[in-house]
Scaffold this motif. Structure first.
Motif, PDB file in Angstrom:
ATOM      1  N   ARG A  29       0.828  -1.220   0.000  1.00 50.78           N
ATOM      2  CA  ARG A  29       0.000   0.000   0.000  1.00 50.78           C
ATOM      3  C   ARG A  29       0.860   1.268   0.000  1.00 50.78           C
ATOM      4  O   ARG A  29       0.544   2.250  -0.665  1.00 50.78           O
ATOM      5  CB  ARG A  29      -0.920  -0.031   1.210  1.00 50.78           C
ATOM      6  CG  ARG A  29      -1.903   1.090   1.278  1.00 50.78           C
ATOM      7  CD  ARG A  29      -2.766   1.048   2.531  1.00 50.78           C
ATOM      8  NE  ARG A  29      -2.990  -0.271   3.082  1.00 50.78           N
ATOM      9  CZ  ARG A  29      -4.063  -1.032   2.829  1.00 50.78           C
ATOM     10  NH1 ARG A  29      -4.993  -0.598   2.035  1.00 50.78           N
ATOM     11  NH2 ARG A  29      -4.176  -2.223   3.386  1.00 50.78           N
ATOM     12  N   ARG A  30       1.950   1.250   0.745  1.00 49.80           N
ATOM     13  CA  ARG A  30       2.835   2.421   0.821  1.00 49.80           C
ATOM     14  C   ARG A  30       3.433   2.745  -0.551  1.00 49.80           C
ATOM     15  O   ARG A  30       3.527   3.905  -0.944  1.00 49.80           O
ATOM     16  CB  ARG A  30       3.927   2.147   1.843  1.00 49.80           C
ATOM     17  CG  ARG A  30       4.812   3.307   2.114  1.00 49.80           C
ATOM     18  CD  ARG A  30       5.738   2.981   3.263  1.00 49.80           C
ATOM     19  NE  ARG A  30       6.737   4.027   3.391  1.00 49.80           N
ATOM     20  CZ  ARG A  30       7.871   3.876   4.023  1.00 49.80           C
ATOM     21  NH1 ARG A  30       8.147   2.740   4.616  1.00 49.80           N
ATOM     22  NH2 ARG A  30       8.725   4.849   4.088  1.00 49.80           N
ATOM     23  N   GLU A  31       3.831   1.721  -1.264  1.00 49.89           N
ATOM     24  CA  GLU A  31       4.386   1.930  -2.601  1.00 49.89           C
ATOM     25  C   GLU A  31       3.320   2.452  -3.560  1.00 49.89           C
ATOM     26  O   GLU A  31       3.596   3.320  -4.387  1.00 49.89           O
ATOM     27  CB  GLU A  31       4.994   0.645  -3.136  1.00 49.89           C
ATOM     28  CG  GLU A  31       5.694   0.833  -4.472  1.00 49.89           C
ATOM     29  CD  GLU A  31       6.347  -0.439  -4.950  1.00 49.89           C
ATOM     30  OE1 GLU A  31       6.032  -0.835  -6.088  1.00 49.89           O
ATOM     31  OE2 GLU A  31       7.134  -1.038  -4.215  1.00 49.89           O
ATOM     32  N   VAL A  32       2.096   1.945  -3.457  1.00 49.15           N
ATOM     33  CA  VAL A  32       0.995   2.429  -4.297  1.00 49.15           C
ATOM     34  C   VAL A  32       0.797   3.928  -4.056  1.00 49.15           C
ATOM     35  O   VAL A  32       0.653   4.717  -4.997  1.00 49.15           O
ATOM     36  CB  VAL A  32      -0.312   1.652  -4.032  1.00 49.15           C
ATOM     37  CG1 VAL A  32      -1.490   2.289  -4.754  1.00 49.15           C
ATOM     38  CG2 VAL A  32      -0.152   0.194  -4.443  1.00 49.15           C
ATOM     39  N   VAL A  35       3.706   5.919  -5.649  1.00 50.50           N
ATOM     40  CA  VAL A  35       3.547   6.001  -7.101  1.00 50.50           C
ATOM     41  C   VAL A  35       2.479   7.043  -7.451  1.00 50.50           C
ATOM     42  O   VAL A  35       2.649   7.848  -8.359  1.00 50.50           O
ATOM     43  CB  VAL A  35       3.195   4.620  -7.702  1.00 50.50           C
ATOM     44  CG1 VAL A  35       2.711   4.743  -9.134  1.00 50.50           C
ATOM     45  CG2 VAL A  35       4.405   3.699  -7.620  1.00 50.50           C
ATOM     46  N   GLU A  36       1.384   7.036  -6.710  1.00 51.20           N
ATOM     47  CA  GLU A  36       0.312   8.007  -6.948  1.00 51.20           C
ATOM     48  C   GLU A  36       0.821   9.438  -6.765  1.00 51.20           C
ATOM     49  O   GLU A  36       0.519  10.325  -7.567  1.00 51.20           O
ATOM     50  CB  GLU A  36      -0.855   7.732  -6.006  1.00 51.20           C
ATOM     51  CG  GLU A  36      -2.014   8.683  -6.201  1.00 51.20           C
ATOM     52  CD  GLU A  36      -3.117   8.477  -5.193  1.00 51.20           C
ATOM     53  OE1 GLU A  36      -4.260   8.790  -5.535  1.00 51.20           O
ATOM     54  OE2 GLU A  36      -2.845   8.008  -4.055  1.00 51.20           O
ATOM     55  N   LYS A  37       1.619   9.679  -5.731  1.00 49.54           N
ATOM     56  CA  LYS A  37       2.164  11.023  -5.490  1.00 49.54           C
ATOM     57  C   LYS A  37       3.086  11.465  -6.620  1.00 49.54           C
ATOM     58  O   LYS A  37       3.015  12.610  -7.080  1.00 49.54           O
ATOM     59  CB  LYS A  37       2.917  11.058  -4.157  1.00 49.54           C
ATOM     60  CG  LYS A  37       2.003  11.042  -2.963  1.00 49.54           C
ATOM     61  CD  LYS A  37       2.799  11.079  -1.674  1.00 49.54           C
ATOM     62  CE  LYS A  37       1.863  11.042  -0.479  1.00 49.54           C
ATOM     63  NZ  LYS A  37       2.598  11.118   0.788  1.00 49.54           N
ATOM     64  N   VAL A  38       3.975  10.585  -7.064  1.00 49.82           N
ATOM     65  CA  VAL A  38       4.884  10.932  -8.166  1.00 49.82           C
ATOM     66  C   VAL A  38       4.077  11.181  -9.442  1.00 49.82           C
ATOM     67  O   VAL A  38       4.342  12.132 -10.178  1.00 49.82           O
ATOM     68  CB  VAL A  38       5.950   9.828  -8.374  1.00 49.82           C
ATOM     69  CG1 VAL A  38       6.771  10.096  -9.622  1.00 49.82           C
ATOM     70  CG2 VAL A  38       6.847   9.721  -7.156  1.00 49.82           C
ATOM     71  N   PHE A  39       3.079  10.359  -9.688  1.00 46.59           N
ATOM     72  CA  PHE A  39       2.203  10.525 -10.850  1.00 46.59           C
ATOM     73  C   PHE A  39       1.547  11.910 -10.832  1.00 46.59           C
ATOM     74  O   PHE A  39       1.563  12.630 -11.836  1.00 46.59           O
ATOM     75  CB  PHE A  39       1.144   9.418 -10.840  1.00 46.59           C
ATOM     76  CG  PHE A  39       0.176   9.477 -11.968  1.00 46.59           C
ATOM     77  CD1 PHE A  39       0.505   8.966 -13.218  1.00 46.59           C
ATOM     78  CD2 PHE A  39      -1.076  10.044 -11.800  1.00 46.59           C
ATOM     79  CE1 PHE A  39      -0.393   9.024 -14.272  1.00 46.59           C
ATOM     80  CE2 PHE A  39      -1.978  10.099 -12.842  1.00 46.59           C
ATOM     81  CZ  PHE A  39      -1.632   9.585 -14.079  1.00 46.59           C
ATOM     82  N   HIS A  40       1.010  12.307  -9.690  1.00 51.43           N
ATOM     83  CA  HIS A  40       0.356  13.614  -9.585  1.00 51.43           C
ATOM     84  C   HIS A  40       1.352  14.769  -9.720  1.00 51.43           C
ATOM     85  O   HIS A  40       1.012  15.811 -10.279  1.00 51.43           O
ATOM     86  CB  HIS A  40      -0.432  13.723  -8.283  1.00 51.43           C
ATOM     87  CG  HIS A  40      -1.708  12.952  -8.322  1.00 51.43           C
ATOM     88  ND1 HIS A  40      -2.793  13.323  -9.084  1.00 51.43           N
ATOM     89  CD2 HIS A  40      -2.063  11.797  -7.723  1.00 51.43           C
ATOM     90  CE1 HIS A  40      -3.767  12.455  -8.934  1.00 51.43           C
ATOM     91  NE2 HIS A  40      -3.345  11.504  -8.130  1.00 51.43           N
ATOM     92  N   ARG A  41       2.576  14.575  -9.249  1.00 51.51           N
ATOM     93  CA  ARG A  41       3.610  15.603  -9.441  1.00 51.51           C
ATOM     94  C   ARG A  41       3.887  15.798 -10.934  1.00 51.51           C
ATOM     95  O   ARG A  41       4.066  16.925 -11.398  1.00 51.51           O
ATOM     96  CB  ARG A  41       4.898  15.233  -8.730  1.00 51.51           C
ATOM     97  CG  ARG A  41       4.897  15.525  -7.275  1.00 51.51           C
ATOM     98  CD  ARG A  41       6.252  15.241  -6.698  1.00 51.51           C
ATOM     99  NE  ARG A  41       6.333  15.777  -5.358  1.00 51.51           N
ATOM    100  CZ  ARG A  41       7.441  15.775  -4.646  1.00 51.51           C
ATOM    101  NH1 ARG A  41       8.550  15.277  -5.152  1.00 51.51           N
ATOM    102  NH2 ARG A  41       7.452  16.277  -3.439  1.00 51.51           N
ATOM    103  N   ILE A  92       7.734   5.468 -14.081  1.00 51.89           N
ATOM    104  CA  ILE A  92       7.814   5.411 -12.624  1.00 51.89           C
ATOM    105  C   ILE A  92       8.082   3.954 -12.269  1.00 51.89           C
ATOM    106  O   ILE A  92       7.332   3.077 -12.678  1.00 51.89           O
ATOM    107  CB  ILE A  92       6.499   5.888 -11.974  1.00 51.89           C
ATOM    108  CG1 ILE A  92       6.188   7.329 -12.379  1.00 51.89           C
ATOM    109  CG2 ILE A  92       6.582   5.742 -10.448  1.00 51.89           C
ATOM    110  CD1 ILE A  92       4.798   7.796 -11.975  1.00 51.89           C
ATOM    111  N   ILE A  93       9.141   3.716 -11.513  1.00 50.80           N
ATOM    112  CA  ILE A  93       9.506   2.341 -11.148  1.00 50.80           C
ATOM    113  C   ILE A  93       9.246   2.151  -9.664  1.00 50.80           C
ATOM    114  O   ILE A  93       9.677   2.917  -8.853  1.00 50.80           O
ATOM    115  CB  ILE A  93      10.986   2.044 -11.463  1.00 50.80           C
ATOM    116  CG1 ILE A  93      11.223   2.245 -12.942  1.00 50.80           C
ATOM    117  CG2 ILE A  93      11.361   0.657 -11.015  1.00 50.80           C
ATOM    118  CD1 ILE A  93      12.674   2.128 -13.355  1.00 50.80           C
TER     119      ILE A  93
END
Length: 93
Positions: A29-32, A35-41, A92-93
């Motif tokens: 869940r933490r990784e999800v 990834v969501e935060k980097v995607f939104h950035r 994003i990896i």
């Protein structure tokens, strides 16, 4: 490097052993969330979702990320084998 793309530096590594299992696959869940935060950035930097690919080694993690980003259209989320040959400006990896 463009200062506006500072978010593209690696942020952290997430230990999947502390994640959950879904069948034979792992997800975290933490990784999800990361990834969501980097995607939104990237979106805030005016990057189109169609230019972003997300790579994960686990199929359960792929499904969790796809579910989280379902409202953004053609975001490519896959495993190493599934995304082989993918051409996106941002991965994003």
């Amino acid at each position: 490097v463009d200062d506006n793309l500072e978010c593209l530096r690696p942020h952290l590594q997430t230990c999947v052993s502390r994640g959950s299992t879904s069948g034979a696959s792992l997800w975290n869940r933490r990784e999800v969330t990361l990834v969501e935060k980097v995607f939104h950035r990237l979106l805030r930097q005016h990057v189109s979702p169609q230019n972003i690919g997300i790579l994960t080694p686990y199929s359960a993690q792929r499904e969790a990320i796809k579910k989280k980003l379902a409202g953004f259209g053609d975001v490519e989320v896959g495993t190493v084998h599934g995304l082989q040959g993918l051409e996106r400006d941002y991965i994003i990896i």
